[in-house]
Motif scaffolding. Structure first.
Motif, PDB file in Angstrom:
ATOM      1  N   SER A 172      -2.660  19.571  -2.218  1.00 26.68           N
ATOM      2  CA  SER A 172      -3.619  18.602  -2.748  1.00 26.68           C
ATOM      3  C   SER A 172      -3.626  17.376  -1.845  1.00 26.68           C
ATOM      4  CB  SER A 172      -3.257  18.213  -4.175  1.00 26.68           C
ATOM      5  OG  SER A 172      -2.021  17.560  -4.194  1.00 26.68           O
ATOM      6  N   PRO A 173      -4.744  16.669  -1.804  1.00 28.37           N
ATOM      7  CA  PRO A 173      -4.806  15.494  -0.932  1.00 28.37           C
ATOM      8  C   PRO A 173      -3.916  14.360  -1.456  1.00 28.37           C
ATOM      9  CG  PRO A 173      -6.791  15.665  -2.254  1.00 28.37           C
ATOM     10  CD  PRO A 173      -5.976  16.901  -2.529  1.00 28.37           C
ATOM     11  N   ASP A 174      -3.451  13.542  -0.520  1.00 27.50           N
ATOM     12  CA  ASP A 174      -2.673  12.360  -0.885  1.00 27.50           C
ATOM     13  C   ASP A 174      -3.627  11.280  -1.380  1.00 27.50           C
ATOM     14  OD1 ASP A 174      -0.561  13.802   0.204  1.00 27.50           O
ATOM     15  OD2 ASP A 174      -0.704  12.787   2.133  1.00 27.50           O
ATOM     16  N   ALA A 175      -3.073  10.279  -2.046  1.00 28.77           N
ATOM     17  CA  ALA A 175      -3.879   9.158  -2.522  1.00 28.77           C
ATOM     18  C   ALA A 175      -3.194   7.859  -2.133  1.00 28.77           C
ATOM     19  CB  ALA A 175      -4.053   9.232  -4.034  1.00 28.77           C
ATOM     20  N   MET A 176      -3.992   6.835  -1.918  1.00 31.92           N
ATOM     21  CA  MET A 176      -3.471   5.510  -1.593  1.00 31.92           C
ATOM     22  C   MET A 176      -3.506   4.652  -2.856  1.00 31.92           C
ATOM     23  SD  MET A 176      -2.761   5.744   1.587  1.00 31.92           S
ATOM     24  CE  MET A 176      -2.621   4.135   2.303  1.00 31.92           C
ATOM     25  N   LEU A 177      -2.444   3.895  -3.068  1.00 31.16           N
ATOM     26  CA  LEU A 177      -2.366   2.999  -4.211  1.00 31.16           C
ATOM     27  C   LEU A 177      -2.097   1.583  -3.716  1.00 31.16           C
ATOM     28  CD1 LEU A 177      -2.219   2.455  -7.293  1.00 31.16           C
ATOM     29  CD2 LEU A 177       0.234   2.935  -7.134  1.00 31.16           C
ATOM     30  N   PRO A 178      -3.123   0.722  -3.705  1.00 38.69           N
ATOM     31  CA  PRO A 178      -2.868  -0.683  -3.386  1.00 38.69           C
ATOM     32  C   PRO A 178      -2.222  -1.345  -4.605  1.00 38.69           C
ATOM     33  CG  PRO A 178      -5.217  -0.316  -3.734  1.00 38.69           C
ATOM     34  CD  PRO A 178      -4.525   1.001  -3.917  1.00 38.69           C
ATOM     35  N   LEU A 179      -1.178  -2.108  -4.386  1.00 38.28           N
ATOM     36  CA  LEU A 179      -0.458  -2.712  -5.502  1.00 38.28           C
ATOM     37  C   LEU A 179      -0.014  -4.117  -5.127  1.00 38.28           C
ATOM     38  CD1 LEU A 179       0.884  -2.396  -8.323  1.00 38.28           C
ATOM     39  CD2 LEU A 179       2.894  -1.507  -7.129  1.00 38.28           C
ATOM     40  N   ASN A 180      -0.443  -5.100  -5.897  1.00 40.50           N
ATOM     41  CA  ASN A 180       0.031  -6.466  -5.734  1.00 40.50           C
ATOM     42  C   ASN A 180       1.196  -6.638  -6.709  1.00 40.50           C
ATOM     43  OD1 ASN A 180       0.296  -9.088  -4.925  1.00 40.50           O
ATOM     44  ND2 ASN A 180      -1.401  -9.845  -6.161  1.00 40.50           N
ATOM     45  N   ALA A 181       2.384  -6.300  -6.230  1.00 42.51           N
ATOM     46  CA  ALA A 181       3.566  -6.235  -7.083  1.00 42.51           C
ATOM     47  C   ALA A 181       4.135  -7.620  -7.370  1.00 42.51           C
ATOM     48  CB  ALA A 181       4.629  -5.366  -6.425  1.00 42.51           C
ATOM     49  N   LYS A 182       4.553  -7.811  -8.594  1.00 38.55           N
ATOM     50  CA  LYS A 182       5.236  -9.041  -8.996  1.00 38.55           C
ATOM     51  C   LYS A 182       6.743  -8.791  -8.930  1.00 38.55           C
ATOM     52  CE  LYS A 182       1.571 -10.423 -12.111  1.00 38.55           C
ATOM     53  NZ  LYS A 182       0.928 -11.552 -11.588  1.00 38.55           N
ATOM     54  N   GLY A 183       7.503  -9.823  -8.570  1.00 40.71           N
ATOM     55  CA  GLY A 183       8.949  -9.704  -8.475  1.00 40.71           C
ATOM     56  C   GLY A 183       9.578  -9.326  -9.799  1.00 40.71           C
ATOM     57  N   CYS A 184      10.593  -8.485  -9.725  1.00 40.74           N
ATOM     58  CA  CYS A 184      11.387  -8.051 -10.874  1.00 40.74           C
ATOM     59  C   CYS A 184      10.576  -7.262 -11.911  1.00 40.74           C
ATOM     60  CB  CYS A 184      12.094  -9.235 -11.525  1.00 40.74           C
ATOM     61  SG  CYS A 184      13.276 -10.056 -10.425  1.00 40.74           S
TER      62      CYS A 184
ATOM     63  N   LEU B 280       0.865  -1.169   0.000  1.00 38.25           N
ATOM     64  CA  LEU B 280       0.000   0.000   0.000  1.00 38.25           C
ATOM     65  C   LEU B 280       0.905   1.224   0.000  1.00 38.25           C
ATOM     66  CD1 LEU B 280      -2.942   0.914   0.058  1.00 38.25           C
ATOM     67  CD2 LEU B 280      -2.796   0.937   2.547  1.00 38.25           C
ATOM     68  N   LEU B 281       0.806   2.016  -1.077  1.00 44.74           N
ATOM     69  CA  LEU B 281       1.656   3.189  -1.224  1.00 44.74           C
ATOM     70  C   LEU B 281       0.859   4.461  -0.996  1.00 44.74           C
ATOM     71  CD1 LEU B 281       2.805   0.856  -3.192  1.00 44.74           C
ATOM     72  CD2 LEU B 281       4.230   2.668  -4.036  1.00 44.74           C
ATOM     73  N   LEU B 282       1.469   5.412  -0.305  1.00 45.65           N
ATOM     74  CA  LEU B 282       0.890   6.735  -0.107  1.00 45.65           C
ATOM     75  C   LEU B 282       1.584   7.664  -1.094  1.00 45.65           C
ATOM     76  CD1 LEU B 282      -1.004   8.556   1.526  1.00 45.65           C
ATOM     77  CD2 LEU B 282       0.888   8.901   3.143  1.00 45.65           C
ATOM     78  N   VAL B 283       0.797   8.327  -1.939  1.00 39.52           N
ATOM     79  CA  VAL B 283       1.330   9.055  -3.091  1.00 39.52           C
ATOM     80  C   VAL B 283       0.788  10.479  -3.117  1.00 39.52           C
ATOM     81  CG1 VAL B 283       1.450   9.026  -5.612  1.00 39.52           C
ATOM     82  CG2 VAL B 283       1.453   6.885  -4.363  1.00 39.52           C
ATOM     83  N   GLN B 284       1.632  11.436  -3.562  1.00 35.69           N
ATOM     84  CA  GLN B 284       1.228  12.823  -3.778  1.00 35.69           C
ATOM     85  C   GLN B 284       1.429  13.194  -5.235  1.00 35.69           C
ATOM     86  OE1 GLN B 284       3.872  15.156  -1.380  1.00 35.69           O
ATOM     87  NE2 GLN B 284       2.414  15.313   0.290  1.00 35.69           N
ATOM     88  N   THR B 285       0.546  14.023  -5.757  1.00 40.65           N
ATOM     89  CA  THR B 285       0.774  14.593  -7.077  1.00 40.65           C
ATOM     90  C   THR B 285       1.827  15.689  -6.946  1.00 40.65           C
ATOM     91  OG1 THR B 285      -0.213  15.781  -8.939  1.00 40.65           O
ATOM     92  CG2 THR B 285      -1.162  16.218  -6.786  1.00 40.65           C
ATOM     93  N   THR B 286       2.601  15.926  -7.990  1.00 39.86           N
ATOM     94  CA  THR B 286       3.597  16.995  -7.952  1.00 39.86           C
ATOM     95  C   THR B 286       3.000  18.328  -8.390  1.00 39.86           C
ATOM     96  OG1 THR B 286       4.361  16.425 -10.175  1.00 39.86           O
ATOM     97  CG2 THR B 286       5.560  15.472  -8.315  1.00 39.86           C
ATOM     98  N   ARG B 287       1.774  18.321  -8.891  1.00 38.23           N
ATOM     99  CA  ARG B 287       1.118  19.579  -9.251  1.00 38.23           C
ATOM    100  C   ARG B 287       0.727  20.293  -7.961  1.00 38.23           C
ATOM    101  NH1 ARG B 287      -3.301  19.498 -13.742  1.00 38.23           N
ATOM    102  NH2 ARG B 287      -1.438  19.156 -14.971  1.00 38.23           N
ATOM    103  N   ARG B 288       1.052  21.564  -7.885  1.00 39.90           N
ATOM    104  CA  ARG B 288       0.816  22.347  -6.672  1.00 39.90           C
ATOM    105  C   ARG B 288      -0.501  23.121  -6.747  1.00 39.90           C
ATOM    106  NH1 ARG B 288       3.963  20.552  -2.885  1.00 39.90           N
ATOM    107  NH2 ARG B 288       6.164  20.729  -3.279  1.00 39.90           N
ATOM    108  N   ALA B 289      -1.217  23.098  -5.640  1.00 39.39           N
ATOM    109  CA  ALA B 289      -2.404  23.931  -5.501  1.00 39.39           C
ATOM    110  C   ALA B 289      -1.951  25.303  -5.010  1.00 39.39           C
ATOM    111  CB  ALA B 289      -3.375  23.312  -4.512  1.00 39.39           C
ATOM    112  N   ILE B 290      -2.660  26.341  -5.401  1.00 40.53           N
ATOM    113  CA  ILE B 290      -2.272  27.692  -5.007  1.00 40.53           C
ATOM    114  C   ILE B 290      -2.553  27.945  -3.534  1.00 40.53           C
ATOM    115  CG2 ILE B 290      -2.747  30.149  -5.382  1.00 40.53           C
ATOM    116  CD1 ILE B 290      -3.266  29.411  -8.333  1.00 40.53           C
ATOM    117  N   ARG B 291      -3.704  27.560  -3.059  1.00 40.65           N
ATOM    118  CA  ARG B 291      -4.116  27.909  -1.699  1.00 40.65           C
ATOM    119  C   ARG B 291      -3.888  26.811  -0.673  1.00 40.65           C
ATOM    120  NH1 ARG B 291      -9.224  30.579  -4.156  1.00 40.65           N
ATOM    121  NH2 ARG B 291      -8.331  32.586  -4.682  1.00 40.65           N
ATOM    122  N   ARG B 292      -3.836  25.574  -1.093  1.00 39.81           N
ATOM    123  CA  ARG B 292      -3.700  24.486  -0.135  1.00 39.81           C
ATOM    124  C   ARG B 292      -3.058  23.280  -0.819  1.00 39.81           C
ATOM    125  NH1 ARG B 292      -8.163  21.383  -1.683  1.00 39.81           N
ATOM    126  NH2 ARG B 292      -9.753  22.659  -2.610  1.00 39.81           N
TER     127      ARG B 292
END
Length: 136
Positions: free
Chosen positions: A81-93, A67-79
């Protein structure tokens, strides 16, 4: 704490994302060449409940459920932006390219996450054929 200490801490956090020896997966938030203008890079600020203050755009993780916690790199002027969660069932390599997809090229919200590309990690596969670790 000076910049040198922060750099060392960032490196330690980046390396510690993958906890076990053996095959690994990577998640990168860098924008792909030729992407849609509504797609922007992301920063990965947490993996499986462990925060990473460096906000790296790329991390190594263990294969399996993550489970990854991710932020967009686009900046909001006044506040921020909210973070987002990314569930990922990752495969090796395997390397996962993740981007933030914004509704328009000028607004921050709403946005969502999208896995744009999945590709093998040749260096990992040469050590661990088929992305499998050593037998226990």
């Amino acid at each position: 704490m000076n910049l040198k200490h922060l750099s060392v801490l960032s490196l330690v956090f980046a390396i510690s994302g993958c906890a076990t020896p053996g095959p690994y997966a990577e998640v990168t938030g860098e924008r792909l060449i030729g992407s849609d203008p509504n797609e922007v890079p992301v920063r990965i600020i947490g993996v499986n409940g462990k925060l990473d203050i460096s906000g790296s755009s790329s991390v190594r993780i263990d294969p399996g459920s993550n489970l990854l916690l991710v932020q967009t790199t686009r900046r909001a002027i006044r506040r921020p932006s909210p973070d987002a969660m990314l569930p990922l069932n990752a495969k090796g390599c395997m390397r996962y390219h993740v981007v933030a997809v914004h509704e328009s090229s000028v607004t921050v919200e709403p946005w969502s996450l999208e896995i744009k590309k999945v590709e093998p990690i040749d260096e990992c596969l040469s050590k661990y054929p088929q992305g499998l670790g050593p037998k226990q």
